[in-house]
Motif scaffolding. Structure first.
Motif, PDB file in Angstrom:
ATOM      1  N   ALA A  70     -69.147  31.385 -24.752  1.00  0.00           N
ATOM      2  CA  ALA A  70     -69.181  32.813 -24.278  1.00  0.00           C
ATOM      3  C   ALA A  70     -70.648  33.585 -24.954  1.00  0.00           C
ATOM      4  O   ALA A  70     -71.028  34.629 -24.314  1.00  0.00           O
ATOM      5  CB  ALA A  70     -67.984  33.730 -24.626  1.00  0.00           C
ATOM      6  N   ALA A  79     -65.340  31.780 -20.281  1.00  0.00           N
ATOM      7  CA  ALA A  79     -65.494  30.378 -20.726  1.00  0.00           C
ATOM      8  C   ALA A  79     -64.226  29.885 -21.360  1.00  0.00           C
ATOM      9  O   ALA A  79     -63.993  28.468 -21.404  1.00  0.00           O
ATOM     10  CB  ALA A  79     -66.099  30.959 -22.332  1.00  0.00           C
ATOM     11  N   SER A 120     -66.798  37.582 -20.173  1.00  0.00           N
ATOM     12  CA  SER A 120     -67.330  36.236 -20.804  1.00  0.00           C
ATOM     13  C   SER A 120     -66.546  35.413 -21.266  1.00  0.00           C
ATOM     14  O   SER A 120     -66.413  34.321 -21.237  1.00  0.00           O
ATOM     15  CB  SER A 120     -68.557  36.771 -21.754  1.00  0.00           C
ATOM     16  OG  SER A 120     -69.637  37.316 -21.002  1.00  0.00           O
ATOM     17  N   ILE A 121     -65.589  36.091 -22.307  1.00  0.00           N
ATOM     18  CA  ILE A 121     -64.525  35.283 -23.030  1.00  0.00           C
ATOM     19  C   ILE A 121     -63.730  34.565 -22.038  1.00  0.00           C
ATOM     20  O   ILE A 121     -63.373  33.480 -22.160  1.00  0.00           O
ATOM     21  CB  ILE A 121     -63.529  36.223 -23.895  1.00  0.00           C
ATOM     22  CG1 ILE A 121     -64.647  36.852 -24.808  1.00  0.00           C
ATOM     23  CG2 ILE A 121     -62.659  35.568 -24.569  1.00  0.00           C
ATOM     24  CD1 ILE A 121     -63.932  37.775 -25.698  1.00  0.00           C
ATOM     25  N   THR A 172     -68.111  41.687 -22.189  1.00  0.00           N
ATOM     26  CA  THR A 172     -67.824  40.701 -23.078  1.00  0.00           C
ATOM     27  C   THR A 172     -66.378  40.233 -22.940  1.00  0.00           C
ATOM     28  O   THR A 172     -66.239  38.740 -23.218  1.00  0.00           O
ATOM     29  CB  THR A 172     -67.839  41.435 -24.681  1.00  0.00           C
ATOM     30  OG1 THR A 172     -69.070  41.629 -24.899  1.00  0.00           O
ATOM     31  CG2 THR A 172     -67.174  40.665 -25.598  1.00  0.00           C
TER      32      THR A 172
END
Length: 215
Positions: free
Chosen positions: A51, A29, A25-26, A22
């Protein structure tokens, strides 16, 4: 180990891996949007949407936008998924282990070739946003001071080999390296003048050897 203990260890590892995914992904993005839109125009809800997660998850995982931008910059410097102090980076350990002064400088030039393609575009965003955002100006100044401190350590390392030019103090040698290892310097030659990263690396190592070391 009991079955219950094994399950708890597995669940803990799974949660840790999910949290890392996670977070990555943040970061991915955020980097994409900061580079595409700039700092001011990028919002946390947009980052969350790209994300594929909830806005609250972004805040819980990395904090507000200034903290997120700082983290994006720090991972670009470290080349990993988190900030790594200079002494913990592989290339710094390799430079300190190397006995030859010229080779130390070549190793650092090679490291910058790897770092700057990740870092320099973010510094362009940072440079444009810093005048209007005090927290980013503080980030800009803080990283600049940190670079200067680290370059003084490198200059001391060069002096310890006995190869530093006798007319150069450690402080002046550090300032020369500091001015030429900057993202601004990289962008001038690679982006504006069209040099390849490999040409930049070769030239930078050669220039430092000629400027800093005695024959």
């Amino acid at each position: 180990m009991t079955r219950a203990t094994t399950k708890r260890a597995y669940d803990s590892r799974s949660r840790r891996e999910a949290a890392q995914a996670t977070r990555q992904s943040i970061l991915d993005a955020a980097r994409r949007l900061f580079l595409e839109k700039g700092y001011a125009a990028t919002t946390i809800p947009e980052i969350a949407q790209v994300a594929g997660i909830a806005v609250d998850t972004v805040y819980a995982a990395v904090g507000k936008k200034p903290a997120l931008f700082r983290l994006v910059v720090e991972v670009a410097i470290s080349g990993s998924d988190r900030a790594v102090p200079a002494e913990g980076r592989d290339y710094v350990r390799a430079i300190r282990k190397e006995a030859d002064a010229a080779r130390k400088l070549q190793l650092y030039a090679a490291a910058l070739r790897r770092i700057q393609p990740r870092l320099a575009p973010l510094f362009r965003v940072l440079q444009g946003a810093a005048p209007l955002h005090p927290e980013l100006d503080a980030l800009w100044q803080g990283i600049s001071r940190r670079r200067a401190k680290n370059m003084r350590l490198l200059a001391k390392d060069l002096a310890a080999t006995g190869r530093l030019r006798p007319d150069l103090s450690v402080g002046k040698a550090a300032d020369i390296i500091w001015s030429m290892n900057s993202s601004e310097f990289y962008l001038l030659l690679v982006e504006q003048r069209g040099w390849s990263p490999s040409a930049f690396e070769r030239w930078l190592g050669d220039a430092w050897i000629r400027l800093l070391l005695a024959p």
